[in-house]
Scaffold this motif. Sequence first.
Motif, short mmCIF file in Angstrom:
data_model
loop_
_atom_site.label_atom_id
_atom_site.label_comp_id
_atom_site.label_asym_id
_atom_site.label_seq_id
_atom_site.Cartn_x
_atom_site.Cartn_y
_atom_site.Cartn_z
N HIS A 29 0.71 -1.20 -0.06
CA HIS A 29 0.04 0.17 -0.07
C HIS A 29 0.86 1.31 -0.02
O HIS A 29 0.79 2.22 -0.70
N GLY A 30 1.76 1.10 0.80
CA GLY A 30 2.68 2.59 1.01
C GLY A 30 3.51 2.79 -0.15
O GLY A 30 3.49 4.15 -0.78
N ARG A 31 4.13 1.75 -0.81
CA ARG A 31 4.75 1.94 -2.24
C ARG A 31 3.84 2.46 -3.08
O ARG A 31 4.27 3.57 -4.13
N ALA A 32 2.73 1.68 -3.30
CA ALA A 32 1.81 2.36 -4.36
C ALA A 32 1.27 3.65 -4.40
O ALA A 32 1.40 4.25 -5.18
N VAL A 33 0.98 3.94 -3.11
CA VAL A 33 0.57 5.27 -2.83
C VAL A 33 1.81 6.30 -3.03
O VAL A 33 1.47 7.63 -3.67
N SER A 34 2.89 6.17 -2.58
CA SER A 34 4.01 6.98 -3.01
C SER A 34 4.31 7.20 -4.44
O SER A 34 4.42 8.31 -4.84
N VAL A 35 4.20 6.16 -5.21
CA VAL A 35 4.22 6.29 -6.83
C VAL A 35 3.01 7.14 -7.36
O VAL A 35 3.45 7.97 -8.09
N LEU A 36 1.84 6.64 -6.95
CA LEU A 36 1.01 7.45 -7.55
C LEU A 36 0.92 8.84 -7.01
O LEU A 36 0.43 9.80 -7.80
N ILE A 37 1.14 9.19 -5.99
CA ILE A 37 1.36 10.81 -5.39
C ILE A 37 2.51 11.30 -6.36
O ILE A 37 2.07 12.64 -7.00
N ARG A 38 3.42 10.68 -6.91
CA ARG A 38 4.47 11.22 -7.57
C ARG A 38 3.60 11.49 -9.13
O ARG A 38 3.95 12.50 -9.88
N PHE A 39 2.80 10.62 -9.67
CA PHE A 39 2.36 10.68 -11.07
C PHE A 39 1.22 11.83 -10.95
O PHE A 39 1.41 12.57 -11.77
N LEU A 40 0.32 11.87 -9.78
CA LEU A 40 -0.91 12.81 -9.96
C LEU A 40 -0.39 14.15 -9.16
O LEU A 40 -1.09 15.07 -9.61
N GLY A 41 0.64 14.13 -8.41
CA GLY A 41 0.87 15.50 -7.31
C GLY A 41 -0.43 15.75 -6.50
O GLY A 41 -0.50 16.89 -6.03
N ILE A 43 -2.42 13.97 -3.03
CA ILE A 43 -2.52 13.03 -2.02
C ILE A 43 -4.05 12.35 -2.28
O ILE A 43 -3.94 10.80 -2.26
N ASP A 44 -5.04 13.09 -2.24
CA ASP A 44 -6.11 12.32 -2.08
C ASP A 44 -6.47 11.81 -3.53
O ASP A 44 -7.20 10.59 -3.32
N ALA A 45 -6.18 12.16 -4.78
CA ALA A 45 -6.48 11.62 -5.97
C ALA A 45 -5.58 10.08 -5.70
O ALA A 45 -6.11 9.10 -6.11
N ALA A 46 -4.40 10.33 -5.25
CA ALA A 46 -3.51 8.99 -5.17
C ALA A 46 -4.06 7.79 -4.40
O ALA A 46 -4.25 6.80 -4.54
N GLU A 47 -4.52 8.43 -3.18
CA GLU A 47 -5.30 7.44 -2.19
C GLU A 47 -6.41 6.72 -2.88
O GLU A 47 -6.72 5.66 -2.87
N GLU A 48 -7.38 7.67 -3.39
CA GLU A 48 -8.27 7.08 -4.15
C GLU A 48 -8.00 6.12 -5.08
O GLU A 48 -8.93 4.91 -5.40
N ALA A 49 -7.07 6.38 -6.47
CA ALA A 49 -6.60 5.52 -7.22
C ALA A 49 -6.19 4.15 -6.76
O ALA A 49 -6.54 3.13 -7.01
N ARG A 81 -7.09 3.69 -13.54
CA ARG A 81 -8.15 4.15 -12.75
C ARG A 81 -8.09 5.90 -12.74
O ARG A 81 -8.98 6.34 -12.78
N ALA A 82 -6.83 6.19 -12.41
CA ALA A 82 -6.85 7.62 -12.31
C ALA A 82 -6.93 8.35 -13.57
O ALA A 82 -7.52 9.39 -13.79
N VAL A 83 -6.46 7.85 -14.59
CA VAL A 83 -6.56 8.40 -16.19
C VAL A 83 -7.89 8.19 -16.43
O VAL A 83 -8.64 9.18 -17.12
N ASP A 84 -8.80 7.26 -16.27
CA ASP A 84 -10.28 7.17 -16.37
C ASP A 84 -10.83 8.27 -15.80
O ASP A 84 -11.84 8.65 -16.33
N ARG A 85 -10.52 8.44 -14.42
CA ARG A 85 -11.27 9.53 -13.85
C ARG A 85 -11.00 11.06 -14.41
O ARG A 85 -11.99 11.60 -14.55
N LEU A 86 -9.80 11.27 -14.78
CA LEU A 86 -9.36 12.64 -15.47
C LEU A 86 -10.13 12.70 -16.71
O LEU A 86 -10.42 13.72 -17.06
N ARG A 87 -10.28 11.57 -17.54
CA ARG A 87 -11.01 11.37 -18.74
C ARG A 87 -12.58 12.13 -18.44
O ARG A 87 -13.16 12.56 -19.65
#
Length: 418
Positions: A29-41, A43-49, A81-87
């Motif tokens: 969980h921690g690694r996935a969130v850290s990577v997604l935060i870097r992608f998305l910039g 925190i909430d969006a990364a946690e949700e994804a 999932r984050a890209v789909d949400r952005l779309r």
Amino acid sequence: MPDPVPAPVPAAASPAAAREVEAVFRAEHGRAVSVLIRFLGDIDAAEEAVQDAFTAAVQRWPLTGLPPSPAGWIITTARNRAVDRLRRESTRARRHAEAALLHAPDEPAEEGAVRDERLRLVFTCCHPALAAPAQIALTLRLLGGLSTPEIARAFLVPEATMAQRLVRAKKKIRDAGIPYRVPHEADLPARLRGVLAVLYLIYTEGHSATSGEHLVRADLCAEAVRLARSLAELMPGEPEVLGLLGLLLLSESRRPARTGRDGALVPLGEQDRSCWDRALIAEGQEAVRSCLRRGRPGPYQLQAAIAAVHADARTAQETDWGQVLALYDHLLSLAPSPVVALNRAVALAEVQGPAAALAVVEALDLPGHPPRHAVRADLLRRLGQLEQARLAYDEAIATAGNDAQRAFLTRRRSELET
């Protein structure tokens, strides 16, 4: 957003499959969130994804089996999932963000002094613009995947207070435009205090889980030790870093003896010390000796020295309680807190007797703190004040965080009836 907990496993899934999914969640969980935060910039969006990805995993993996790289599957799915949400968003800013994500590499390039992805997240969250408690709480949530109640227990505050603290920390990061950026090497010392506290609390939650069936969460213990090793490699000149590593290694050395075969809690004085991990003890004691040679004592070094004294004793009866008490006196002068005073009282009882220790415990302001009730109950039992001891055990049982602690306290109370 809701606490990071996997969705219910499908009824068709086997218990073994359910445990596999849970293990991946705890480990990644921690690694996935850290990577997604870097992608998305964000925190909430990364946690949700990441939460969406784990929900998908919970539904799919028990039926199809784990993929070859569970962590990679989670990160890729979360990103998609984050890209789909952005779309689904129509603003120009969102479309630009989507384009950036679509062209981003699967794994962000390593950069800066901090090479470990999860340790990077710790340093990043410990931003000086946030108050220290907010830094630590936010990192425990993102890195450790701890729920709000678990973090509230670690801080000895109500759950509602901690929930508000987390919301405010995220809002401050968003409103102030604080970037998810790895600090430069020169900036690391200013963030070190918060980083040390985070690693310590992650290990503490693993060492004595605040909820659940089991006393220990081995995944959190292992992650805290791993991060402490990485931190010691990154900042070898910081004695408190080495002190924390020594403390965690010495504490971890006792883990095999802390529970019986049935998972029941075994207190320190009753543990089979032949089960202690001698390699970890040797490594931890060398860390303590290295700290002593530097002559700059700090709270983590002193706690490590206390753990080393316990490790030196071949039996509980051979423990040098006078030295333990002296170290607690020093620790209390450097880092005064009710929890340190409570731990010191345990040593005081061995040196000056339970009556002296009980006077200290009675004066402590630790409402609803299970260890205080448990220590008080034990001291009352040793003084022969059995009725008061029963009441104290009742309080300890009512506030105990996990089933193993509750069962141990219940057994202790039942012994007063015989």
